[in-house]
Design a protein around this motif. Structure first.
Motif, short mmCIF file in Angstrom:
data_model
loop_
_atom_site.label_atom_id
_atom_site.label_comp_id
_atom_site.label_asym_id
_atom_site.label_seq_id
_atom_site.Cartn_x
_atom_site.Cartn_y
_atom_site.Cartn_z
N ASP A 14 0.83 -1.21 0.00
CA ASP A 14 0.00 0.00 0.00
C ASP A 14 0.86 1.25 0.00
O ASP A 14 0.60 2.22 -0.74
CB ASP A 14 -0.91 -0.04 1.23
CG ASP A 14 -1.93 1.07 1.25
OD1 ASP A 14 -2.82 1.07 0.38
OD2 ASP A 14 -1.83 1.95 2.13
N ALA A 30 1.26 4.15 -2.97
CA ALA A 30 1.01 5.56 -2.65
C ALA A 30 2.19 6.43 -3.06
O ALA A 30 2.01 7.52 -3.65
CB ALA A 30 0.72 5.71 -1.16
N LEU A 38 2.35 6.73 -6.97
CA LEU A 38 1.36 7.64 -7.55
C LEU A 38 1.66 9.10 -7.22
O LEU A 38 1.38 10.00 -8.02
CB LEU A 38 -0.04 7.26 -7.08
CG LEU A 38 -0.55 5.90 -7.59
CD1 LEU A 38 -1.92 5.61 -7.02
CD2 LEU A 38 -0.58 5.87 -9.11
N ALA A 90 -3.83 11.86 -8.54
CA ALA A 90 -4.54 10.69 -8.01
C ALA A 90 -4.99 10.98 -6.58
O ALA A 90 -4.30 11.64 -5.80
CB ALA A 90 -3.64 9.47 -8.04
N ARG A 91 -6.19 10.50 -6.25
CA ARG A 91 -6.77 10.79 -4.94
C ARG A 91 -7.03 9.51 -4.16
O ARG A 91 -7.57 8.55 -4.69
CB ARG A 91 -8.10 11.55 -5.10
CG ARG A 91 -7.94 12.99 -5.57
CD ARG A 91 -9.25 13.73 -5.36
NE ARG A 91 -10.32 13.23 -6.22
CZ ARG A 91 -11.59 13.07 -5.81
NH1 ARG A 91 -11.91 13.31 -4.55
NH2 ARG A 91 -12.51 12.65 -6.65
N ARG A 92 -6.65 9.51 -2.90
CA ARG A 92 -6.95 8.40 -2.00
C ARG A 92 -8.35 8.61 -1.44
O ARG A 92 -8.66 9.68 -0.89
CB ARG A 92 -5.93 8.33 -0.87
CG ARG A 92 -6.11 7.14 0.09
CD ARG A 92 -5.68 5.87 -0.58
NE ARG A 92 -5.79 4.70 0.27
CZ ARG A 92 -4.74 3.95 0.63
NH1 ARG A 92 -3.52 4.28 0.26
NH2 ARG A 92 -4.92 2.87 1.35
N SER A 104 -11.22 6.66 1.07
CA SER A 104 -11.37 5.58 2.04
C SER A 104 -12.68 5.73 2.79
O SER A 104 -13.20 6.83 2.97
CB SER A 104 -10.22 5.58 3.05
OG SER A 104 -8.97 5.38 2.41
N THR A 158 -10.88 1.13 0.70
CA THR A 158 -9.84 2.14 0.49
C THR A 158 -9.26 1.91 -0.89
O THR A 158 -9.29 0.80 -1.41
CB THR A 158 -8.74 2.07 1.57
OG1 THR A 158 -7.87 3.21 1.44
CG2 THR A 158 -7.91 0.79 1.45
N TRP A 184 -7.48 4.09 -4.72
CA TRP A 184 -6.98 5.25 -5.44
C TRP A 184 -7.86 5.53 -6.65
O TRP A 184 -8.11 4.65 -7.47
CB TRP A 184 -5.55 5.03 -5.90
CG TRP A 184 -4.57 5.09 -4.76
CD1 TRP A 184 -4.06 4.04 -4.05
CD2 TRP A 184 -4.00 6.27 -4.20
NE1 TRP A 184 -3.21 4.50 -3.08
CE2 TRP A 184 -3.14 5.86 -3.16
CE3 TRP A 184 -4.12 7.64 -4.49
CZ2 TRP A 184 -2.42 6.77 -2.39
CZ3 TRP A 184 -3.40 8.54 -3.73
CH2 TRP A 184 -2.56 8.11 -2.69
N ARG A 213 -7.93 7.39 -10.05
CA ARG A 213 -6.95 7.87 -11.03
C ARG A 213 -7.67 8.23 -12.33
O ARG A 213 -8.74 7.69 -12.62
CB ARG A 213 -5.91 6.79 -11.30
CG ARG A 213 -5.18 6.31 -10.06
CD ARG A 213 -4.45 5.01 -10.28
NE ARG A 213 -3.43 5.11 -11.33
CZ ARG A 213 -2.78 4.07 -11.83
NH1 ARG A 213 -3.06 2.84 -11.40
NH2 ARG A 213 -1.87 4.24 -12.77
N LYS A 228 -5.60 -4.33 -4.65
CA LYS A 228 -5.51 -3.32 -5.71
C LYS A 228 -4.16 -3.34 -6.41
O LYS A 228 -4.07 -2.96 -7.58
CB LYS A 228 -5.80 -1.93 -5.14
CG LYS A 228 -4.85 -1.48 -4.04
CD LYS A 228 -5.31 -0.20 -3.40
CE LYS A 228 -4.35 0.28 -2.30
NZ LYS A 228 -4.19 -0.70 -1.20
N PHE A 231 -11.02 3.50 -10.23
CA PHE A 231 -10.86 3.40 -8.79
C PHE A 231 -10.49 1.96 -8.46
O PHE A 231 -11.31 1.05 -8.56
CB PHE A 231 -12.14 3.78 -8.04
CG PHE A 231 -11.98 3.76 -6.53
CD1 PHE A 231 -11.21 4.73 -5.91
CD2 PHE A 231 -12.57 2.78 -5.76
CE1 PHE A 231 -11.03 4.72 -4.52
CE2 PHE A 231 -12.41 2.76 -4.39
CZ PHE A 231 -11.63 3.73 -3.77
#
Length: 359
Positions: free
Chosen positions: A123, A127, A130, A137-139, A141, A146, A148, A150, A169, A187
């Protein structure tokens, strides 16, 4: 099963996930037992992390970290006794260490608290990759997911990539890349009992509740699902019960599971990931799409490998046949997840769902 047999059994899956086949062979040839799997793969992954730290550009660093994430994930596939219990403790210790020491580097945390689980390392590597390669890119959760997000903010559709029994993922980065190349947003997620949430949550068969939370968080109006292995069941179950899903594709997804016939390793994983033998049997009893297939109103593509024969698992042909708008693609020489036949299905699937979402 000895180490050589286990490595041969995982070959197509590991190389399909993006591991270099020559490096995979070098690493696995050095294994004396299956118990050495996790440590050997983590050492290889950490070698890529070191390459990233010494890279001459952010692109090279990001690519090395993506490869590290793959190796860390495949490290989690090796069975070793008590792994989930140890991982749960290590995850809690790692979280406490992060809170206590702030931005202190991972090595210092490990010196105090012991090694982080491979799922956490995978993980973290993703992170960091990216952050270098795709800073937009946004996390996202929630309580049971949870992952990403993109791709372009104005993408015509968003595809949720749903992993399976022991996947995460980080296993399907090539699929995500193929979808991104077609202009879609992606996602890639971990859900209950998967990836980064493996040690802190347990699997649930009514997965549409999880995807509903994801769609709420995404705020997307045009959503497709691609589910792989057990994730294929999750995707199909969701498509039948979640009206916001516009199109669905499954890869090696089960139509039905029969507990008594499942191989012992599969039952062991289910017991670990559901919280006990009774919960595992109850979960398996729910994995049956016979009453749901006809409720999938959107287009559906079901992909199977002809060599994918797992006792206790009914493959996806009945799902495609019973769904109102189902299409079935069988690749005769394909194995489970079709890692040995990617050119025969990956372009077809990614083109298909792109057309389904964009018209």
């Amino acid at each position: 099963m000895n180490a050589a047999e286990y490595a041969a059994a995982q070959w197509a899956r590991a190389t399909g996930a993006g591991l270099d086949p020559h490096e995979y062979r070098r690493v696995t040839e050095g294994l004396e037992s299956v118990a050495d799997w996790g440590p050997a793969f983590r050492r290889t992954a950490r070698g890529y992390v070191r390459r990233a730290e010494n890279a001459g550009s952010h692109v090279s660093a990001g690519q090395h970290l993506l490869m590290a994430a793959r190796w860390f994930h495949v490290a989690t596939l090796g069975p070793y006794e008590g792994a989930d219990r140890a991982e749960a403790g290590a995850t809690q210790a790692t979280e406490e260490a992060v809170e206590a020491v702030g931005t202190r580097v991972a090595e210092e945390s490990e010196a105090v608290w012991g090694p982080a689980p491979a799922t956490a390392e995978a993980d973290d590597a993703l992170a960091r990759a990216l952050a270098l390669l795709e800073p937009d890119a946004r996390r996202l959760s929630g309580a049971e997911f949870t992952g990403w997000l993109r791709g372009p903010a104005d993408a015509p559709g968003t595809v949720i990539v749903v992993p399976g029994l022991d996947s995460a993922k980080e296993e399907f980065l090539d699929l995500a890349a193929a979808l991104l190349e077609r202009g879609l947003a992606v996602f890639a997620m971990d859900g209950p009992g998967q990836g980064a949430l493996r040690a802190t949550t347990t699997k649930r068969a009514d997965y549409h509740h999880v995807i509903g939370q994801v769609i709420d968080a995404l705020g997307a109006t045009r959503v497709g699902l691609v589910g792989l292995s057990l994730g294929g069941y999750y995707a199909a179950e969701t498509a039948a019960l979640e009206p916001r899903v516009a199109a669905t594709a499954t890869v090696s997804g089960p139509f039905r599971l029969e507990w008594a016939e499942l191989p012992q390793p599969v039952r062991d994983i289910l017991v670990q990931r559901t919280g006990g033998a009774e919960a595992a049997r109850a979960f398996t009893d729910q994995v049956d799409l016979a009453g749901l297939a006809a409720r999938i109103e959107g287009p559906l593509l079901t992909v199977d490998g002809g060599q994918d024969v797992i006792p206790g698992v009914t493959n996806g042909e009945p799902l495609a046949r019973l769904a109102p708008h189902g299409t079935y693609l069988s690749v005769p020489h394909g194995d489970h997840l079709l890692g040995n036949a990617r050119p025969d299905w990956l372009p077809v699937l990614t083109d298909w769902i792109t057309h389904a979402l964009t018209g």
